[in-house]
Design a protein around this motif. Structure first.
Motif, mmCIF file in Angstrom:
data_model
loop_
_atom_site.group_PDB
_atom_site.id
_atom_site.type_symbol
_atom_site.label_atom_id
_atom_site.label_comp_id
_atom_site.label_asym_id
_atom_site.label_seq_id
_atom_site.Cartn_x
_atom_site.Cartn_y
_atom_site.Cartn_z
ATOM 1 N N UNK A 178 0.839 -1.207 0.000
ATOM 2 C CA UNK A 178 0.000 0.000 0.000
ATOM 3 C C UNK A 178 0.866 1.247 0.000
ATOM 4 N N UNK A 179 1.914 1.246 0.825
ATOM 5 C CA UNK A 179 2.820 2.393 0.874
ATOM 6 C C UNK A 179 3.578 2.556 -0.445
ATOM 7 N N UNK A 180 3.911 1.421 -1.078
ATOM 8 C CA UNK A 180 4.579 1.472 -2.379
ATOM 9 C C UNK A 180 3.692 2.092 -3.443
ATOM 10 N N UNK A 181 2.397 1.776 -3.399
ATOM 11 C CA UNK A 181 1.435 2.389 -4.321
ATOM 12 C C UNK A 181 1.449 3.899 -4.154
ATOM 13 N N UNK A 182 1.454 4.335 -2.896
ATOM 14 C CA UNK A 182 1.499 5.774 -2.609
ATOM 15 C C UNK A 182 2.757 6.402 -3.208
ATOM 16 N N UNK A 183 3.912 5.749 -3.026
ATOM 17 C CA UNK A 183 5.167 6.302 -3.536
ATOM 18 C C UNK A 183 5.208 6.326 -5.058
ATOM 19 N N UNK A 184 4.532 5.351 -5.687
ATOM 20 C CA UNK A 184 4.566 5.268 -7.148
ATOM 21 C C UNK A 184 3.841 6.431 -7.798
ATOM 22 N N UNK A 185 2.843 6.967 -7.130
ATOM 23 C CA UNK A 185 2.045 8.041 -7.729
ATOM 24 C C UNK A 185 2.879 9.313 -7.844
ATOM 25 N N UNK A 186 3.371 9.777 -6.715
ATOM 26 C CA UNK A 186 4.484 10.717 -6.654
ATOM 27 C C UNK A 186 4.454 12.080 -7.297
ATOM 28 N N UNK A 187 3.329 12.574 -7.854
ATOM 29 C CA UNK A 187 3.398 13.928 -8.390
ATOM 30 C C UNK A 187 2.698 14.898 -7.431
ATOM 31 N N UNK A 239 0.730 14.381 -3.658
ATOM 32 C CA UNK A 239 -0.603 13.764 -3.587
ATOM 33 C C UNK A 239 -0.775 13.154 -2.190
ATOM 34 N N UNK A 240 -1.893 13.456 -1.525
ATOM 35 C CA UNK A 240 -2.027 13.056 -0.122
ATOM 36 C C UNK A 240 -2.251 11.561 0.059
ATOM 37 N N UNK A 241 -1.873 11.083 1.226
ATOM 38 C CA UNK A 241 -2.148 9.707 1.613
ATOM 39 C C UNK A 241 -2.696 9.713 3.031
ATOM 40 N N UNK A 242 -3.867 9.105 3.192
ATOM 41 C CA UNK A 242 -4.446 8.908 4.520
ATOM 42 C C UNK A 242 -4.395 7.417 4.819
ATOM 43 N N UNK A 243 -3.798 7.071 5.945
ATOM 44 C CA UNK A 243 -3.695 5.660 6.342
ATOM 45 C C UNK A 243 -4.452 5.474 7.652
ATOM 46 N N UNK A 244 -5.447 4.593 7.642
ATOM 47 C CA UNK A 244 -6.182 4.276 8.858
ATOM 48 C C UNK A 244 -6.120 2.775 9.094
ATOM 49 N N UNK A 245 -6.346 2.376 10.321
ATOM 50 C CA UNK A 245 -6.313 0.954 10.660
ATOM 51 C C UNK A 245 -7.503 0.587 11.515
ATOM 52 N N UNK A 246 -7.228 -0.114 12.588
ATOM 53 C CA UNK A 246 -8.294 -0.566 13.468
ATOM 54 C C UNK A 246 -9.053 0.558 14.136
ATOM 55 N N UNK A 247 -8.467 1.771 14.133
ATOM 56 C CA UNK A 247 -9.129 2.903 14.795
ATOM 57 C C UNK A 247 -10.225 3.534 13.940
ATOM 58 N N UNK A 248 -10.336 3.144 12.655
ATOM 59 C CA UNK A 248 -11.300 3.783 11.761
ATOM 60 C C UNK A 248 -12.730 3.527 12.234
ATOM 61 N N UNK A 274 -7.693 13.345 -4.532
ATOM 62 C CA UNK A 274 -6.551 13.412 -5.442
ATOM 63 C C UNK A 274 -5.420 12.497 -5.041
ATOM 64 N N UNK A 275 -5.611 11.724 -3.975
ATOM 65 C CA UNK A 275 -4.540 10.857 -3.478
ATOM 66 C C UNK A 275 -5.045 9.471 -3.134
ATOM 67 N N UNK A 276 -4.506 8.916 -2.063
ATOM 68 C CA UNK A 276 -4.753 7.523 -1.691
ATOM 69 C C UNK A 276 -5.330 7.467 -0.279
ATOM 70 N N UNK A 277 -6.361 6.649 -0.102
ATOM 71 C CA UNK A 277 -6.931 6.396 1.217
ATOM 72 C C UNK A 277 -6.746 4.909 1.492
ATOM 73 N N UNK A 278 -5.921 4.591 2.478
ATOM 74 C CA UNK A 278 -5.605 3.197 2.791
ATOM 75 C C UNK A 278 -6.348 2.787 4.060
ATOM 76 N N UNK A 279 -7.199 1.771 3.928
ATOM 77 C CA UNK A 279 -7.867 1.189 5.091
ATOM 78 C C UNK A 279 -7.136 -0.113 5.402
ATOM 79 N N UNK A 280 -6.204 -0.015 6.349
ATOM 80 C CA UNK A 280 -5.364 -1.171 6.681
ATOM 81 C C UNK A 280 -6.064 -2.037 7.717
ATOM 82 N N UNK A 281 -5.752 -3.338 7.674
ATOM 83 C CA UNK A 281 -6.245 -4.258 8.700
ATOM 84 C C UNK A 281 -7.770 -4.250 8.780
ATOM 85 N N UNK A 282 -8.430 -4.231 7.621
ATOM 86 C CA UNK A 282 -9.890 -4.240 7.590
ATOM 87 C C UNK A 282 -10.415 -5.503 8.275
ATOM 88 N N UNK A 283 -11.389 -5.308 9.136
ATOM 89 C CA UNK A 283 -11.919 -6.422 9.922
ATOM 90 C C UNK A 283 -11.558 -6.313 11.379
#
Length: 438
Positions: A178-187, A239-248, A274-283
């Motif tokens: 997921x973090x790699x996807x964020x870095x790949x976008x990069x503009x 481009x922004x990245x929001x990362x959330x986990x179990x706290x979402x 305009x960026x990435x929203x990562x929902x980590x550890x869904x469940x």
């Protein structure tokens, strides 16, 4: 990571040239001006312009309007040592109006961007305009050892700018991917400091979420200045990245209202536009995954989200976000088929093969300056992994090598690996099933 960002051709928002071009209520603009002058004690056109993030000519037009209403008065020339600018101050009526406006809303500073104008900028810098090459995506994954078919699946998903569900056993790099996807976008894109809807101001730019890009410098040898020539009500950002986990939780996806200041703050998904929203550890969240995904159905399908003001009035905002869901559960365990249809790409992230496991192990050992030992590796593969049905995971090389490094440091011996050290490291990777007598 030094990678050349892809060229997205993002068009900058042009600065407004007149008050009419602002497309904001005149009273709101006037009150923001008065509150800003009152709170920040700015008293010349250049200083006021910087504070409210408007061009000097538009700021002068707004000041002249307030002067006509006897809310601002001129104080004369400021003197050569202070650049000789005309000074301004609030009249008694102006101070009274500023205090009254502050009682209604504490917001002051950068003038907001009308929602409809921001929506136009979102289209110009859409995440779906990004095209990612295989080389760029592979480079963004850094030291991750991934099978070629996984990159083949990820590439179209990222380029589409649609939703992605990554699932599979824990410890195999879903978060790192997921973090790699964020870095790949990069503009870079333009994030509004605040937006306006129906007379309400919603702050969007958040230094915790948004990384401001370095300001471009003009070439002093050029007659025409071009750097940073865009509407300064926006901040040029990665481009922004929001990362959330179990706290979402679901309420984190609603407008945040501050009853004391009587202002709104954008929810997480609007900040991620305009960026990435990562929902980590869904469940692992308090709310069931099905309920969380149901909240995303309209945004994922229609590229728009629906928010509500304190009054109950609902309105639409753009939804232009690459949403990445990551879970250790099988999708059929946590979603119904209707929800799964809404998620555009489903990608399984499996553990590595034995060959890739050894590649990762060697890569980690080299990075951590741990010499490899053939007897130790043979012992690991022949005696340890059969006890867990040869189930390899990407996290295991780092875990085992870090354990051996800690043991070597404690024992005061050079970094090394041996069957005995493998056994001691392995013992900490799993917890033995046993009855604990209380």
């Amino acid at each position: 990571m030094n990678m050349q960002a892809p060229s997205s051709g993002v068009l900058a928002p042009p600065p407004p040239r007149t008050l009419e071009e602002m497309r904001l209520p005149i009273v709101m603009m006037r009150d923001v001006l008065l509150k800003t002058m009152f709170r920040k004690n700015v008293d010349t056109v250049p200083r006021v312009a910087r504070a409210i993030c408007l061009p000097g000519a538009v700021t002068q037009e707004l000041i002249d309007l307030a002067r006509e209403q006897a809310l601002i008065e001129a104080t004369g020339q400021r003197g050569a040592e202070l650049s000789g600018e005309m000074g301004y101050q609030l009249t008694d009526n102006g101070r009274a109006r500023a205090l009254d406006a502050l009682a209604q809303s504490e917001y002051y500073g950068p003038m907001p961007v009308p929602l409809q104008i921001y929506a136009e900028q979102v289209k110009r810098q859409s995440i779906r305009n990004i095209q990612i090459t295989r080389d760029r995506l592979t480079a963004a994954m850094g030291d991750l050892v991934l099978p070629p078919d996984l990159i083949s699946s990820l590439g179209p998903a990222v380029s589409a700018g649609r939703s992605i569900l990554m699932y599979g056993p824990p410890g195999n790099g879903k978060s790192s991917i997921s973090n790699g996807i964020r870095d790949a976008i990069g503009d870079r894109i333009y994030v509004p400091r605040a937006i306006e809807y129906s007379g309400q101001i919603i702050t969007v730019y958040d230094p915790i979420v948004h990384t401001a890009a370095e300001e471009q410098e003009d070439d002093p040898t050029q007659l025409r200045r071009s750097a940073n020539r865009f509407d300064s009500r926006y901040v040029r950002c990665e481009r922004p990245t929001v990362i959330t986990g179990g706290e979402l939780s679901l309420d984190m996806l609603d407008l945040v209202y501050n009853p004391t200041a009587r202002t709104y703050q954008a929810p997480l998904q609007l900040k991620a536009t305009g960026g990435v929203f990562i929902v980590d550890d869904l469940g692992r969240q308090a709310e069931p995954p099905q309920k969380l995904v149901n909240r995303w159905i309209v945004p994922l399908e229609e590229n728009r989200d629906i928010l509500a003001l304190q009054s109950g009035e609902k309105f639409e905002v753009p939804f232009d976000t690459l949403v990445v869901f990551s879970t250790n559960f099988h999708p059929n365990e946590i979603f119904d088929q209707a929800a799964l249809r809404r998620i555009f790409f489903k990608i399984k992230i499996d553990g590595p093969s034995q060959e890739n496991f050894l590649k990762i192990f060697a890569l980690v050992a080299r990075k951590k300056k741990m010499p490899l030992s053939e007897p130790a590796l043979v012992h690991l593969l022949k005696n340890k992994y059969p006890t867990i049905n040869n189930t390899f995971a990407n996290y295991q090389p780092v875990f085992l090598i870090d354990q051996m490094i800690s043991i070597c440091k404690f024992e005061g011996i050079p970094y090394q690996m041996s069957p005995e050290l493998i056994d001691r490291a392995w013992a900490n990777m799993f917890v033995k099933d046993e009855l604990i007598v209380k």
